[in-house]
Design a protein around this motif. Structure first.
Motif, PDB file in Angstrom:
ATOM      1  N   UNK A  54       0.673  -1.141   0.121  1.00 60.58           N
ATOM      2  CA  UNK A  54       0.068   0.120  -0.005  1.00 60.58           C
ATOM      3  C   UNK A  54       0.781   1.225  -0.112  1.00 60.58           C
ATOM      4  N   UNK A  55       1.901   1.377   0.668  1.00 60.38           N
ATOM      5  CA  UNK A  55       2.795   2.454   0.929  1.00 60.38           C
ATOM      6  C   UNK A  55       3.423   2.621  -0.448  1.00 60.38           C
ATOM      7  N   UNK A  56       3.931   1.501  -0.979  1.00 60.92           N
ATOM      8  CA  UNK A  56       4.591   1.780  -2.423  1.00 60.92           C
ATOM      9  C   UNK A  56       3.644   2.396  -3.593  1.00 60.92           C
ATOM     10  N   UNK A  57       2.409   1.734  -3.425  1.00 63.13           N
ATOM     11  CA  UNK A  57       1.433   2.285  -4.303  1.00 63.13           C
ATOM     12  C   UNK A  57       1.107   3.698  -4.178  1.00 63.13           C
ATOM     13  N   UNK A  58       1.004   4.046  -2.882  1.00 68.60           N
ATOM     14  CA  UNK A  58       0.828   5.241  -2.528  1.00 68.60           C
ATOM     15  C   UNK A  58       2.133   6.307  -3.131  1.00 68.60           C
ATOM     16  N   UNK A  71       2.139   9.353  -6.272  1.00 66.01           N
ATOM     17  CA  UNK A  71       2.330  10.967  -5.984  1.00 66.01           C
ATOM     18  C   UNK A  71       2.853  11.462  -7.312  1.00 66.01           C
ATOM     19  N   UNK A  72       2.557  12.761  -7.515  1.00 66.66           N
ATOM     20  CA  UNK A  72       2.999  13.443  -8.859  1.00 66.66           C
ATOM     21  C   UNK A  72       4.332  13.962  -8.197  1.00 66.66           C
ATOM     22  N   UNK A  73       5.396  13.943  -9.376  1.00 65.09           N
ATOM     23  CA  UNK A  73       6.705  14.463  -9.384  1.00 65.09           C
ATOM     24  C   UNK A  73       6.849  15.530  -8.328  1.00 65.09           C
ATOM     25  N   UNK A  74       6.031  16.503  -8.757  1.00 65.61           N
ATOM     26  CA  UNK A  74       5.995  18.137  -7.568  1.00 65.61           C
ATOM     27  C   UNK A  74       5.970  17.780  -6.484  1.00 65.61           C
ATOM     28  N   UNK A  75       5.085  16.781  -5.854  1.00 65.82           N
ATOM     29  CA  UNK A  75       5.072  16.609  -4.372  1.00 65.82           C
ATOM     30  C   UNK A  75       6.174  15.774  -4.009  1.00 65.82           C
ATOM     31  N   UNK A 128       9.164  15.700  -5.075  1.00 65.53           N
ATOM     32  CA  UNK A 128      10.418  16.727  -5.094  1.00 65.53           C
ATOM     33  C   UNK A 128      10.389  17.289  -3.907  1.00 65.53           C
ATOM     34  N   UNK A 129       9.294  17.588  -3.140  1.00 65.50           N
ATOM     35  CA  UNK A 129       9.080  18.444  -2.009  1.00 65.50           C
ATOM     36  C   UNK A 129       9.508  17.280  -0.695  1.00 65.50           C
ATOM     37  N   UNK A 130       9.730  16.080  -0.671  1.00 61.32           N
ATOM     38  CA  UNK A 130       9.926  15.115  -0.030  1.00 61.32           C
ATOM     39  C   UNK A 130      11.247  14.432  -0.449  1.00 61.32           C
ATOM     40  N   UNK A 131      12.135  14.792  -0.169  1.00 61.20           N
ATOM     41  CA  UNK A 131      13.543  13.905  -0.700  1.00 61.20           C
ATOM     42  C   UNK A 131      13.586  12.548  -0.356  1.00 61.20           C
ATOM     43  N   UNK A 132      13.142  12.044   0.761  1.00 57.51           N
ATOM     44  CA  UNK A 132      13.021  10.699   1.195  1.00 57.51           C
ATOM     45  C   UNK A 132      12.113   9.819   0.497  1.00 57.51           C
ATOM     46  N   UNK A 133      10.949  10.539   0.340  1.00 60.22           N
ATOM     47  CA  UNK A 133       9.871   9.897  -0.718  1.00 60.22           C
ATOM     48  C   UNK A 133      10.388   9.817  -1.955  1.00 60.22           C
ATOM     49  N   UNK A 134      10.955  10.953  -2.702  1.00 54.58           N
ATOM     50  CA  UNK A 134      11.412  10.894  -3.844  1.00 54.58           C
ATOM     51  C   UNK A 134      12.550   9.616  -4.204  1.00 54.58           C
ATOM     52  N   UNK A 135      13.453   9.177  -2.971  1.00 56.39           N
ATOM     53  CA  UNK A 135      14.206   8.460  -3.015  1.00 56.39           C
ATOM     54  C   UNK A 135      13.636   7.270  -3.257  1.00 56.39           C
ATOM     55  N   UNK A 136      12.726   6.979  -2.467  1.00 62.45           N
ATOM     56  CA  UNK A 136      12.090   5.580  -1.963  1.00 62.45           C
ATOM     57  C   UNK A 136      11.151   5.412  -3.313  1.00 62.45           C
ATOM     58  N   UNK A 137      10.653   6.250  -4.140  1.00 56.62           N
ATOM     59  CA  UNK A 137      10.023   5.987  -5.384  1.00 56.62           C
ATOM     60  C   UNK A 137      10.718   6.220  -6.458  1.00 56.62           C
ATOM     61  N   UNK A 138      12.000   6.131  -6.210  1.00 56.44           N
ATOM     62  CA  UNK A 138      13.045   6.412  -7.411  1.00 56.44           C
ATOM     63  C   UNK A 138      12.669   5.715  -8.779  1.00 56.44           C
TER      64      UNK A 138
END
Length: 103
Positions: free
Chosen positions: A76-80, A84-88, A90-100
């Motif tokens: 569920x977390x991976x799907x969430x 998320x859009x890229x601009x969102x 981009x505001x959360x570096x750890x989320x960006x890294x996780x969804x790389x």
């Protein structure tokens, strides 16, 4: 990165479930004598009525429910994260890294 692929998501979910299930089974058996009052207690009772020893029943019920629970949470977390859009992201570096894998 743990959420880079579906296989990794499942692997991390199973590893977390195994670790949590092991700890949960020991705590449930030693401190509560197998009766925690949660959903696993129903499974433990069913396994006991099938003739399994308390320690085995607690290990199967705690381990099994935690494996399923943690794996579902990771999926569920991976799907969430992937939705998320890229601009969102981009505001959360750890989320960006996780969804790389998606970006």
């Amino acid at each position: 990165h743990g959420f880079a692929s579906s296989a990794r998501v499942l692997l991390w979910g199973l590893l977390a479930g195994a670790a949590c299930g092991t700890i949960s089974a020991v705590i449930s058996y030693v401190l509560f004598r197998g009766s925690t009052g949660g959903g696993a207690a129903w499974i433990t009772a069913a396994l006991r009525s099938a003739g399994l020893p308390l320690s085995v029943s607690v290990a199967i019920s705690s381990g099994g429910t935690d494996l399923l629970d943690k794996t579902l949470v990771f999926v569920v977390v991976a799907a969430a994260l992937r939705s998320l859009p890229r601009r969102v992201l981009a505001r959360f570096p750890m989320a960006l890294r996780a969804a790389r894998a998606r970006v």
